[in-house]
Structures are given as C-alpha cells and as structure tokens.
Write a protein that holds these residues in place. Sequence first.
Motif, PDB file in Angstrom:
ATOM      1  N   ILE A 189       0.846  -1.190   0.000  1.00  0.00           N
ATOM      2  CA  ILE A 189       0.000   0.000   0.000  1.00  0.00           C
ATOM      3  C   ILE A 189       0.883   1.242   0.000  1.00  0.00           C
ATOM      4  N   ALA A 190       0.659   2.117  -0.982  1.00  0.00           N
ATOM      5  CA  ALA A 190       1.385   3.384  -1.076  1.00  0.00           C
ATOM      6  C   ALA A 190       0.381   4.517  -0.872  1.00  0.00           C
ATOM      7  N   LEU A 191       0.583   5.302   0.169  1.00  0.00           N
ATOM      8  CA  LEU A 191      -0.338   6.393   0.507  1.00  0.00           C
ATOM      9  C   LEU A 191       0.164   7.699  -0.095  1.00  0.00           C
ATOM     10  N   GLY A 192      -0.666   8.303  -0.927  1.00  0.00           N
ATOM     11  CA  GLY A 192      -0.250   9.539  -1.598  1.00  0.00           C
ATOM     12  C   GLY A 192       0.738   9.253  -2.713  1.00  0.00           C
ATOM     13  N   ARG A 193       1.270  10.361  -3.265  1.00  0.00           N
ATOM     14  CA  ARG A 193       2.260  10.248  -4.347  1.00  0.00           C
ATOM     15  C   ARG A 193       3.430  11.179  -4.033  1.00  0.00           C
ATOM     16  N   PRO A 194       4.333  10.723  -3.168  1.00  0.00           N
ATOM     17  CA  PRO A 194       5.436  11.587  -2.721  1.00  0.00           C
ATOM     18  C   PRO A 194       6.279  12.137  -3.863  1.00  0.00           C
ATOM     19  N   ALA A 195       6.455  11.379  -4.944  1.00  0.00           N
ATOM     20  CA  ALA A 195       7.265  11.856  -6.064  1.00  0.00           C
ATOM     21  C   ALA A 195       6.648  13.078  -6.728  1.00  0.00           C
ATOM     22  N   ASP A 217      -3.694  12.130   9.608  1.00  0.00           N
ATOM     23  CA  ASP A 217      -3.648  11.689  11.001  1.00  0.00           C
ATOM     24  C   ASP A 217      -2.206  11.681  11.520  1.00  0.00           C
ATOM     25  N   GLY A 218      -2.048  11.906  12.821  1.00  0.00           N
ATOM     26  CA  GLY A 218      -0.723  11.949  13.416  1.00  0.00           C
ATOM     27  C   GLY A 218       0.030  10.637  13.327  1.00  0.00           C
ATOM     28  N   GLY A 220       3.419   4.591  14.555  1.00  0.00           N
ATOM     29  CA  GLY A 220       2.573   4.415  13.385  1.00  0.00           C
ATOM     30  C   GLY A 220       3.423   4.074  12.178  1.00  0.00           C
ATOM     31  N   LEU A 221       3.327   4.893  11.133  1.00  0.00           N
ATOM     32  CA  LEU A 221       4.079   4.649   9.904  1.00  0.00           C
ATOM     33  C   LEU A 221       5.442   5.336   9.892  1.00  0.00           C
ATOM     34  N   GLY A 222       5.721   6.136  10.914  1.00  0.00           N
ATOM     35  CA  GLY A 222       7.051   6.731  11.027  1.00  0.00           C
ATOM     36  C   GLY A 222       7.452   7.595   9.851  1.00  0.00           C
ATOM     37  N   GLY A 223       6.489   8.236   9.212  1.00  0.00           N
ATOM     38  CA  GLY A 223       6.804   9.109   8.079  1.00  0.00           C
ATOM     39  C   GLY A 223       7.008   8.387   6.764  1.00  0.00           C
ATOM     40  N   GLN A 224       6.850   7.079   6.760  1.00  0.00           N
ATOM     41  CA  GLN A 224       7.029   6.306   5.527  1.00  0.00           C
ATOM     42  C   GLN A 224       5.668   6.138   4.839  1.00  0.00           C
ATOM     43  N   PRO A 225       5.580   6.440   3.546  1.00  0.00           N
ATOM     44  CA  PRO A 225       4.284   6.391   2.867  1.00  0.00           C
ATOM     45  C   PRO A 225       3.878   5.004   2.380  1.00  0.00           C
ATOM     46  N   VAL A 226       4.764   4.016   2.498  1.00  0.00           N
ATOM     47  CA  VAL A 226       4.486   2.682   1.951  1.00  0.00           C
ATOM     48  C   VAL A 226       4.580   1.639   3.059  1.00  0.00           C
ATOM     49  N   PHE A 227       3.595   0.756   3.104  1.00  0.00           N
ATOM     50  CA  PHE A 227       3.690  -0.390   4.008  1.00  0.00           C
ATOM     51  C   PHE A 227       3.244  -1.644   3.258  1.00  0.00           C
ATOM     52  N   ALA A 232       8.423   1.507   3.990  1.00  0.00           N
ATOM     53  CA  ALA A 232       9.371   1.903   2.956  1.00  0.00           C
ATOM     54  C   ALA A 232       9.069   3.302   2.454  1.00  0.00           C
ATOM     55  N   ALA A 233      10.102   3.937   1.899  1.00  0.00           N
ATOM     56  CA  ALA A 233       9.944   5.265   1.313  1.00  0.00           C
ATOM     57  C   ALA A 233       9.363   5.193  -0.087  1.00  0.00           C
ATOM     58  N   GLU A 234       9.548   4.046  -0.771  1.00  0.00           N
ATOM     59  CA  GLU A 234       9.055   3.881  -2.135  1.00  0.00           C
ATOM     60  C   GLU A 234       8.473   2.483  -2.297  1.00  0.00           C
TER      61      GLU A 234
END
Length: 279
Positions: A149-155, A189-190, A197-204, A245-247
């Motif tokens: 799961i990738a949340l948002g589109r950081p790129a 959400d915080g 939580g996700l620790g600032g990483q957009p992918v789990f 993960a970051a990506e």
Amino acid sequence: MNAPAPTALFTPSWHAELELGYGRDGDCTRPTLRRHKGPLRVQKHLYGEGPQVCQHIIVHPPGGIAGGDRLDISATVGCGAWAQLTSPGAAKWYRAAGPAQQSLKLRVEAGATLEWLPQETIVYAGAQAELRTEIELLGDAKLLYWDMIALGRPASGERFDSGHFQAHLDIRRDGQLLWHECQRVVGGDGLLDSPIGLGGQPVFATLLISGEIDAELLERCRTVASAVCGDLSQLPGLLVARCLAAEALHARAWLIELWRLLRPALLGREAVPPRIWST
C-alpha cells in the motif's frame, strides 16, 4: 410558479465482478471457471514454469478506481491445483467524494496452492478506499499472499492528507481463524508520522505464507539486504513479514527476495518471477 425540481447529482461508477476457478487435470492445472461482469478481466492463462502452475494476470481496464466503484473478485483453487494471480501494474484509487470498495474471496482446497501476488496499490490523497479480503484454506492447502500500500504520491509532492484507507483481512483453515486484521488510516492523522505508526514512511507491505520455517531460514530472511524497515514473525502455521518503505519499489523488491527464499521451503517450488513484473 413552482420552482423546478433540483437536478440529482449523477456520479458514474463501475460495479465489476470476476469469478475464477482452477482444477487439476493430470499433471496440469487448468482454468475451470472464468466469469466476469463489467470492466474486470484476466488475460490468457500462462505456464511460465510448467503445466503444474497456472498463472493469470488480473486486468482492470479503466486503470483506476473512483468513488462509487465496486470490485468483487473470487477464486477457488481445487484439490491438487496451483494458481498464481498477479496484476500488470499498480492499482490506483483516486480522490473521490464517496467510498470505493473491493471484496476479495479466495478458497484453496486440500492439496492446492494459491499465490496472490498483485503489484502495489496507490491510494491518492482524498481517496476513500475500502477493502475486504476473506481467505478459506481447507486441509493442507497452501497460501502465499502479499499486499503493498502506497499512501499519496510523494514523487509528485502529494501527501496523504485527506481521505482514508481501510482494509479487513481474515484467513481461516477449516473454519478456524488463523489471521484477523483491521486497518484504517485517515489522511492527515498523526499516526502517519508517529514512530508508533508509519514513522513518516508512505508505503507499508505485508506478506503472509502458510507453514513454519526453521531458525536458520528465518535469520536469512531477516538479513536480506534492503532499503526497507522490515521484519518477520513466525506464528503457529503462518509466517508474517511486514515492512515500511519510502518507495513502493523498495517494498516490492523486499517482498520478492523473501518470496525467492520462502517459496522453495514452504511451497516446494523454486521461485520463477512472472514476466509481467519486468515490463
């Protein structure tokens, strides 16, 4: 004079269904059922590693899932058969004013094996993605399941600051619950940035495989070189691997390396990556 009646807001949506079945015919796994309704298909079945393993690529022609859409997918793998299901690319859940839903029901009969190996799911900011998965294993059925799961589109500079993603997963063997999980991630959400939580990483990502491995193989899996933050847990009858993960590419590479190690040990076949993953 009476005022004109308000015009109803019409939001087009898709309701798509796909029902698949597989059976053993001598030394070959063959499709026994392929029924679809709406924009959901499988491509021609493939035998990239011989006749024992039947591979299907699930295709959603619209290319993305919008508010009001519903996907219903079910598959049954009959006794002694082996099915491998994957996808040609990322699933995209778009920003929407209302929820979109996916229901996945998988049944694996005694002596059968199912690999559910889709590519990543991208949840755009503002999307309302709701997924429900139910897996039933019978007897000594084998399963390898993963999701990314990738949340948002950081790129593109897009954070997951609105909308929600929720998922419900149940795995049962002969009616007994092996794994139950409910997730709900709300945009902004915080917990998205919290170390608990996700620790600032957009992918789990998560990998679940039936069976148990020895301490040596578990350690080999834990020392796989990777850019992700991940680990594994051996539960009775089920091995669980998770990462942040970051990506999505980093999470995908980690899952594939684990699959290469675990498939021979727990499913009994060397790992042969589907060609679609390289296109």
